[in-house]
Design a protein around this motif. Sequence first.
Motif, PDB file in Angstrom:
ATOM      1  N   ALA A 171      15.192  15.780 -27.357  1.00  0.00           N
ATOM      2  CA  ALA A 171      14.720  16.261 -26.065  1.00  0.00           C
ATOM      3  C   ALA A 171      15.651  15.817 -24.937  1.00  0.00           C
ATOM      4  CB  ALA A 171      13.294  15.768 -25.804  1.00  0.00           C
ATOM      5  N   ASN A 172      16.087  14.589 -24.986  1.00  0.00           N
ATOM      6  CA  ASN A 172      17.008  14.099 -23.965  1.00  0.00           C
ATOM      7  C   ASN A 172      18.332  14.850 -24.007  1.00  0.00           C
ATOM      8  OD1 ASN A 172      15.118  12.184 -23.135  1.00  0.00           O
ATOM      9  ND2 ASN A 172      15.910  10.618 -24.519  1.00  0.00           N
ATOM     10  N   ALA A 191      20.844  21.213 -20.413  1.00  0.00           N
ATOM     11  CA  ALA A 191      20.284  22.137 -19.430  1.00  0.00           C
ATOM     12  C   ALA A 191      20.668  21.728 -18.009  1.00  0.00           C
ATOM     13  CB  ALA A 191      18.771  22.191 -19.578  1.00  0.00           C
ATOM     14  N   LYS A 192      20.633  20.450 -17.742  1.00  0.00           N
ATOM     15  CA  LYS A 192      21.045  19.978 -16.426  1.00  0.00           C
ATOM     16  C   LYS A 192      22.515  20.301 -16.165  1.00  0.00           C
ATOM     17  CE  LYS A 192      17.730  16.170 -16.040  1.00  0.00           C
ATOM     18  NZ  LYS A 192      17.566  14.697 -15.942  1.00  0.00           N
ATOM     19  N   GLY A 193      23.341  20.135 -17.195  1.00  0.00           N
ATOM     20  CA  GLY A 193      24.756  20.457 -17.024  1.00  0.00           C
ATOM     21  C   GLY A 193      24.980  21.927 -16.731  1.00  0.00           C
ATOM     22  N   VAL A 194      24.277  22.797 -17.493  1.00  0.00           N
ATOM     23  CA  VAL A 194      24.407  24.239 -17.255  1.00  0.00           C
ATOM     24  C   VAL A 194      23.896  24.593 -15.862  1.00  0.00           C
ATOM     25  CG1 VAL A 194      23.622  26.507 -18.022  1.00  0.00           C
ATOM     26  CG2 VAL A 194      24.272  24.783 -19.717  1.00  0.00           C
ATOM     27  N   ALA A 195      22.771  24.007 -15.470  1.00  0.00           N
ATOM     28  CA  ALA A 195      22.228  24.288 -14.137  1.00  0.00           C
ATOM     29  C   ALA A 195      23.200  23.862 -13.044  1.00  0.00           C
ATOM     30  CB  ALA A 195      20.892  23.573 -13.975  1.00  0.00           C
TER      31      ALA A 195
END
Length: 377
Positions: A257-258, A264-268
Motif C-alpha cells: 500500500a505504501n 500515485a503521489k509521484g504521478v500526481a
Amino acid sequence: MAWNEPGGNGKDPWGHRNKEQGPPDLDDIVQSVQDKIGGLFGGGGGGSKNGGEDGNSEGISWTGIGFIAVIILIIWSLFGFYTIQPAEFGVVTQFGRYKETTEQGLNWHLPYPIEQLQKVNVEEVRALTHRALMLTEDENIVVIELVVQYQVKNAENYLFKVLDPDNTLHQATESALREIVGTSKMDAVLTNERARVAAETKVLIQDIVDRYKTGLIVSSVNMQNAQPPEAVQAAFADVIKAREDEVRSKNKAEGYANEVAEKAKGVANQLLEEAQGYKAQVTARSVGETKRFLSILKEYEKAPAITRQRLYIESLESVLSNTSKVMVDIKSGNNLMLLPLDRLLGNTSNQSTPGLSQPSLTQPGVRNDDPRSRGGR
C-alpha cells in the motif's frame, strides 16, 4: 679434654664441681635464665637462690618495657593500612558496629580486633535467573524464565540491613513476577507483551528491594522464555505461528500500500508539474499573440490594404509549408520542369528542392518587386 675427664679443672657445663655427681639442679637453671633476662632490662645478674626473686624485680627497667610496647604498637598499627580499588567501597566496623564507608585509594583504620574492613564491589553486574510456573489472569499456567541483572547501590545497607540481600532479591523477583503475570492474559504474555511484563516486573522488584533496604539496584529484567506447559505446547505453537503469519501478511500489505501510494503521489506531482508548465506555456503564448495582434492592429490602422495583403501571404505560407502539394505558376513561362515526386512526397520539411524554383505566391496584377508584397508601408 672433655668436661667429665680428670684434669678438667673440676668444672662441667652446669657450673658444678667434680665433687658434685649426678644431674644439675633445675632451680639453678631457672635462676640462671632469669638473671640473663634481667640483664637485658638493666638489672644485675647476681642474687642468692633465696633472694633471686627480689633481685630480678628490682632489676627490671620500665624504659625498656615502654620501648618494646611502642615497637609492638607501631607494628600493630601498620596492619591498619588498606587500598580500595575504583570499583569498590570499603565498609569499616568498630567492634562489629558500622562506622564509615571509604572510597578508592589508600586508607587506614584501627587494626583488628578494634576495627574490621569489608570490601564491596559496587560496579560488578550480578545476574539472577528465575524460572517458575505462573498463573495468568485467564487461569492458564505458563512457564516463565526471567534473568535479573543488578548491582550494589549502598554498601552499608547491603551488608547490615538484610541478612541475605541476594536471597531477598530472589524472593522479590518471584513475588513481583506473580503479581504482573497474574493480571495479564496468557496470549499476551506468550506473544506481544513480553517487553511490558519485563518492564513492569523490573519496577516492582526495585520497589520491593528499596522497602527492605537491601542496598541493591536492578539494572535490567529480561524474559528469556515464556511458554505453556508441555501438554499444550504443540497447540500454542500453531497459534503463535498463525499470528506471526498474520503479522507478516499485514506488514506485506502495508508495504505494498505504501509503495502504490508513493507511486500515485509521484504521478500526481508529475501531472501537476506538467499542467503548470502547460499553463505557463499557454499563458506566454497568449501574451505573445496579444502583443503581436496589437502591433499588427497599429500597422493595419496606418495601412489597411498593405497589412491585409501581408496577413494573407503569411497565412498561405503557414498553411502551404505543411503540405506536400506543389503549386506552379504556369504564367512564368517555364513550363518544362523536373519534379522529384518521390522526394517531394516524402519531404515534409520546408526546404528548397534543387532544380525546382520556389512557387510564386503573388496574386494577378501584383508584382513581386512591389514593396507592398514585402510588407512595406
